[in-house]
Write an enzyme that holds these catalytic residues in place. Structure first.
Site, PDB file in Angstrom:
ATOM      1  N   THR A   1     -15.905  11.574 -31.649  1.00 40.74           N
ATOM      2  CA  THR A   1     -17.211  12.582 -31.820  1.00 40.74           C
ATOM      3  C   THR A   1     -16.948  14.177 -31.858  1.00 40.74           C
ATOM      4  O   THR A   1     -17.470  14.823 -32.343  1.00 40.74           O
ATOM      5  CB  THR A   1     -18.103  12.320 -30.991  1.00 40.74           C
ATOM      6  OG1 THR A   1     -17.659  12.451 -29.582  1.00 40.74           O
ATOM      7  CG2 THR A   1     -18.551  10.777 -31.014  1.00 40.74           C
ATOM      8  N   ASP A   2     -15.796  14.406 -30.966  1.00 40.62           N
ATOM      9  CA  ASP A   2     -15.560  15.817 -30.460  1.00 40.62           C
ATOM     10  C   ASP A   2     -15.142  16.882 -31.673  1.00 40.62           C
ATOM     11  O   ASP A   2     -15.829  17.917 -31.615  1.00 40.62           O
ATOM     12  CB  ASP A   2     -14.337  15.830 -29.423  1.00 40.62           C
ATOM     13  CG  ASP A   2     -14.932  15.361 -27.994  1.00 40.62           C
ATOM     14  OD1 ASP A   2     -16.323  15.321 -27.982  1.00 40.62           O
ATOM     15  OD2 ASP A   2     -14.201  15.063 -27.362  1.00 40.62           O
TER      16      ASP A   2
ATOM     17  N   THR B   1     -13.739   7.731 -29.218  1.00 37.37           N
ATOM     18  CA  THR B   1     -14.364   6.904 -28.158  1.00 37.37           C
ATOM     19  C   THR B   1     -14.741   5.449 -28.952  1.00 37.37           C
ATOM     20  O   THR B   1     -14.770   4.379 -28.179  1.00 37.37           O
ATOM     21  CB  THR B   1     -15.542   7.585 -27.492  1.00 37.37           C
ATOM     22  OG1 THR B   1     -15.122   8.637 -27.001  1.00 37.37           O
ATOM     23  CG2 THR B   1     -16.432   6.584 -26.770  1.00 37.37           C
TER      24      THR B   1
HETATM   25  C1  SIN Z   1     -15.607  10.590 -28.316  1.00 36.51           C
HETATM   26  O1  SIN Z   1     -15.232  10.220 -29.552  1.00 36.51           O
HETATM   27  O2  SIN Z   1     -16.846  10.739 -27.979  1.00 36.51           O
HETATM   28  C2  SIN Z   1     -14.848  11.696 -27.561  1.00 36.51           C
HETATM   29  C3  SIN Z   1     -13.258  11.490 -27.879  1.00 36.51           C
HETATM   30  C4  SIN Z   1     -12.964  11.887 -29.369  1.00 36.51           C
HETATM   31  O3  SIN Z   1     -13.567  12.881 -29.825  1.00 36.51           O
HETATM   32  O4  SIN Z   1     -11.843  11.362 -29.621  1.00 36.51           O
END
Ligand code: SIN
Length: 343
Positions: free
Chosen positions: A107-108, A27
Site C-alpha cells: 500500500t505504501d 502486506t
Molecule cells: C503495506 O502493504 O500496507 C505496507 C508494506 C508495503 O507497502 O509493501
C-alpha cells in the site's frame, strides 16, 4: 452518462474471463508470527500461489494465471520495477486470450505505481492494482476480499478503457486520483475531493463516473529503460535551502516541492528553487495538505520564477508525471504546465 454495470453470474469455467495476476509483495503477501499482529510483520514473503489459494471464490469469477514479479515491501520500490511491470503488462495485454491484469502491491507506494502505469501502459484492457492493510496471517485479513474484488473488476466489461484502476475495500478508484490516507485503517484508500469511480461487491461491478483526463493509449508517455532524477523536498516552518542546493549539486533534472497550503513555499527555499530553475532544473509546486488543488500563481509567482503548478496531483504523483515529461524531452515551464494541466 449512464452507470456501467457488470454482474458476474456463475458462468461455465470456459466462459469466465482469463486474468493474469502479477504479484509484487506488500502486506497482502505479509506474514506475522501471531494472528493478532497487524504491525511489525514482514511484508512480501508469501508467494502468489498461496495468496490465490486463500481465495477459493476466485474460481467462480475468473480463470487465473499468476506470476511473481517481485517480493518486496513497497517502501523499497525502485522505479526500475515500473519498467519491468510495464513491459510484462504490455506482453500480457497483447495476448488475445488475456482479458485483464491484476497487480498485487504494497500500500505504501501503490498510488505512485498505479499512476506511472496509468500514464504509460498502452491497452484498453483493465489493469487493476490491489493491496491489503493487514498481513495474510492476520485475523480479518483484508487481502483475500481485495484480491477477489480486483480480479472481478479486471474481468468486467465495464472496466475496459477506464485506465489503470485501484480496487480496494470494495471501492474502485482512478489511479490518478487515489491516495493512501490512513496509516492503519482497513479503509485506507480514498480519492480526495473527487471520490471513487465506482464499487465492486458480490460479483457486481458498478461505475458511476469515468476519468476525464487522457490516460494509457491516449498519452505520449512510455516506460523507458531509465527515469530522470527527480526528487521531492518539503516546505515547513524554519526550512533551510540545504536540501535544494544539495540536489542541484547532485545533478537532479527536477524538483517537486511539497508546499504548505496552496503550494506556498518558505521564502528561503523559494529563492533556492528560483536559482535552480534558472540553472535548468524543472520545479513543480504541489501541496503537502492531502486534498485540494494548487493554483497556478496562487501562492507563488510561477510566471516570474518559471515554476509549474501540480494542480490536484500530490507531490509523489507530480514526481511521476515530471519524470515522464522530462523523459519525453519536455523541460520548458510552459510545456510542462501544459502537461500538468492535461494529465
Ligand atoms: C503495506 O502493504 O500496507 C505496507 C508494506 C508495503 O507497502 O509493501
Amino acid at each position: 452518462m449512464a452507470p456501467m454495470i457488470t454482474t458476474h453470474t456463475s458462468a461455465s469455467p470456459a466462459a469466465l474471463p482469463r486474468i493474469a495476476v502479477l504479484a509484487t509483495g506488500g502486506t497482502i503477501a505479509g506474514s506475522a508470527a501471531d494472528a493478532a499482529q497487524t504491525s511489525g510483520y514482514q511484508a512480501g514473503v508469501v508467494g502468489v500461489d498461496r495468496l490465490l489459494a486463500a481465495v477459493p471464490a476466485l474460481s467462480q469469477v475468473a480463470r487465473i494465471e499468476a506470476e511473481q514479479v517481485a517480493s518486496i515491501d513497497s517502501k523499497d520500490l525502485d522505479v526500475a520495477l515500473w519498467t519491468t511491470l510495464g513491459g510484462r503488462i504490455a506482453e500480457l495485454a497483447a495476448r488475445e486470450d488475456i482479458d485483464g491484469i491484476v497487480v498485487t502491491h504494497g500500500t505504501d507506494t501503490l498510488e505512485e505505481t498505479a499512476y506511472a502505469l496509468h500514464l504509460t501502459v498502452k491497452t484498453d484492457k483493465p489493469v487493476v492494482l490491489t493491496a491489503a492493510m493487514r498481513p495474510s496471517s492476520a485475523l480479518s485479513a483484508d487481502g483475500p476480499l481485495n484480491l477477489l474484488g480486483a480480479v472481478t473488476v479486471a474481468g468486467s466489461r465495464a472496466a475496459r478503457g477506464q485506465g489503470v484502476l485501484v480496487a480496494f475495500n470494495n471501492r474502485i478508484h482512478c489511479a490518478r486520483d487515489v491516495a493512501k490516507t490512513s496509516t492503519y485503517a482497513v479503509d485506507a484508500f480514498h480519492s480526495p475531493e473527487i471520490g471513487a469511480l465506482g464499487w465492486v461487491q458480490d460479483g457486481r461491478v458498478e461505475f458511476q463516473r469515468a476519468a476525464l483526463r487522457p490516460h494509457t493509449s491516449a498519452t505520449p508517455f512510455v516506460v523507458g529503460a531509465s527515469w530522470p532524477a527527480v526528487e521531492v523536498v518539503a516546505s515547513y516552518a524554519g526550512a533551510s535551502r540545504t536540501a535544494v542546493d544539495a540536489l542541484v549539486a547532485a545533478g537532479v533534472r527536477g524538483i517537486v516541492v511539497a508546499g504548505t497550503g496552496n503550494g506556498s513555499i518558505h521564502a528561503t527555499i523559494q529563492a533556492a528553487l528560483g536559482e535552480a530553475r534558472a540553472g535548468g532544473v524543472a520545479v513543480v509546486r504541489a501541496s503537502r495538505v492531502g486534498s485540494g488543488h494548487v493554483m497556478r500563481n496562487g501562492a507563488a509567482p510561477d510566471d516570474a520564477l518559471g515554476f509549474v503548478s501540480a494542480g490536484t496531483l500530490n507531490p509523489y504523483k507530480a514526481r511521476v508525471l515530471l519524470m515522464l515529461a522530462l523523459a519525453a524531452g519536455e523541460s520548458a515551464p510552459a510545456a510542462l504546465q501544459q502537461i500538468f494541466d492535461t494529465y
